[in-house]
Motif scaffolding. Structure first.
Motif, PDB file in Angstrom:
ATOM      1  N   ASN A 242       0.795  -1.225   0.000  1.00 51.43           N
ATOM      2  CA  ASN A 242       0.000   0.000   0.000  1.00 51.43           C
ATOM      3  C   ASN A 242       0.828   1.276   0.000  1.00 51.43           C
ATOM      4  N   ASN A 273      -7.880  -8.956   8.293  1.00 53.39           N
ATOM      5  CA  ASN A 273      -9.307  -8.702   8.032  1.00 53.39           C
ATOM      6  C   ASN A 273     -10.185  -9.633   8.859  1.00 53.39           C
ATOM      7  N   ASN A 283      -7.304  -2.515   1.070  1.00 51.65           N
ATOM      8  CA  ASN A 283      -8.266  -3.228   0.228  1.00 51.65           C
ATOM      9  C   ASN A 283      -7.520  -4.190  -0.691  1.00 51.65           C
ATOM     10  N   TYR A 318     -13.327 -11.909  -2.103  1.00 51.23           N
ATOM     11  CA  TYR A 318     -13.199 -10.453  -2.122  1.00 51.23           C
ATOM     12  C   TYR A 318     -13.889  -9.832  -3.343  1.00 51.23           C
TER      13      TYR A 318
END
Length: 319
Positions: A242, A273, A283, A318
């Motif tokens: 990220n 998560n 995400n 997902y």
């Protein structure tokens, strides 16, 4: 006046010599056929190579299946003897023998997975084997290879990088990009790169065992005293997935190392998560398909298919 009969022209008589010639030719032809029939009887003709030998020369036909050769008979006897001695039921396959390079752990879906003693022993043996390698000895480490790396891991875990709002200021961005250089130094970075290159055939197995040791089993064993919480590992997983600093670091590495680090980073974020610890809100919808495409296109990974199987399951969850 002339008589009508006397008026007809005289008829020509056929010459006797002309009749004798065809008769002579016919006689010669019949004589030739007779001589050929006399000297070319069927039992005096030579056999053609393609003709089958006489029945007297052919081996007698078997009434059943052909008898096996002696070696085949011995093989069948050994099979029957092995079947009688085998404790397996009919149709059951024998247990598969372990082969070099065969990984373990939850990632590959193999059951049962090794316990903490087996994992600790495997990791300790790996680092002990490094101590005898010339390229490690040339580094002149103060401690054993295992202790040296546990010390480096503790430094990194207690000094995590910045994951959120990295680009708010230039100083944070530059600090992240030089994170490993600042925490463990240039020599240790070169050491890690040397191990990743020289031990590339074992790195995937070591990655599986480390992941199982730290997260799957939560092992606590003095023979390999490396400990890390999910929260600490999550910070580095978020760093690689990220941040600009983490991604730029990965793209300076070889493709195998980059794919493996990305793979385990995704697994760690998925665990965070599930545990409600994804505090940075990372995400996985975007990095998951990108990693799947990269692994599908590579030929650098031993356990490529197993990695893809796990990632396909994550893709479904997902979506």
């Amino acid at each position: 006046m002339l008589d009508p009969e006397e008026a007809q022209p005289p008829q020509r008589r056929s010459s006797p010599s002309r009749l004798r010639l065809p008769l002579l030719l016919l006689s010669l032809l019949m004589a030739s056929l007779a001589i050929a029939a006399l000297f070319l009887q069927p039992w005096q003709r030579p056999q053609e190579p393609s003709e089958a030998p006489p029945l007297s020369q052919q081996p007698p036909a078997s009434l059943g299946l052909a008898a096996p050769e002696p070696a085949e008979q011995a093989t069948e006897a050994e099979r029957r003897e092995a079947t009688e001695k085998s404790p397996l039921p009919p149709g059951a396959a024998p247990a598969a023998q372990p082969t070099p390079g065969q990984g373990t752990g939850e990632i590959l879906g193999q059951e049962p997975s090794p316990g903490c003693p087996e994992l600790g022993l495997a990791l300790t043996q790996f680092f002990t084997s490094l101590d005898s390698k010339p390229y490690i000895q040339a580094m002149a480490l103060q401690d054993s290879c295992q202790q040296h790396f546990i010390t480096l891991a503790d430094k990194l875990l207690t000094n995590p990088p910045v994951v959120s709002r990295e680009t708010d200021d230039l100083f944070t961005l530059l600090t992240n990009m030089a994170h490993f250089f600042r925490i463990i130094g240039k020599d240790n970075i070169l050491l890690i790169k040397s191990i990743l290159h020289r031990e590339r055939d074992l790195i995937e197995d070591i990655g599986l065992e480390l992941y199982a040791w730290l997260l799957k089993e939560r092992c606590r064993d003095p023979q390999f005293p490396l400990q890390a919480s999910l929260e600490q590992l999550y910070e580095y997983a978020g760093f690689f997935l990220n941040t600009m600093g983490g991604r730029s670091y990965l793209f300076r590495r070889d493709s195998r190392s980059r794919l493996l680090v990305s793979y385990y980073a995704i697994l760690i974020v998925d665990r965070a998560n599930q545990a409600g610890l994804n505090r940075h809100g990372i995400n996985l919808v975007e990095p998951l398909p990108l990693l799947v495409n990269e692994i599908e296109a590579t030929n650098q990974l031993i356990y490529k298919e197993q990695y893809l199987d796990r990632l396909y399951l994550l893709l479904e969850s997902y979506q």
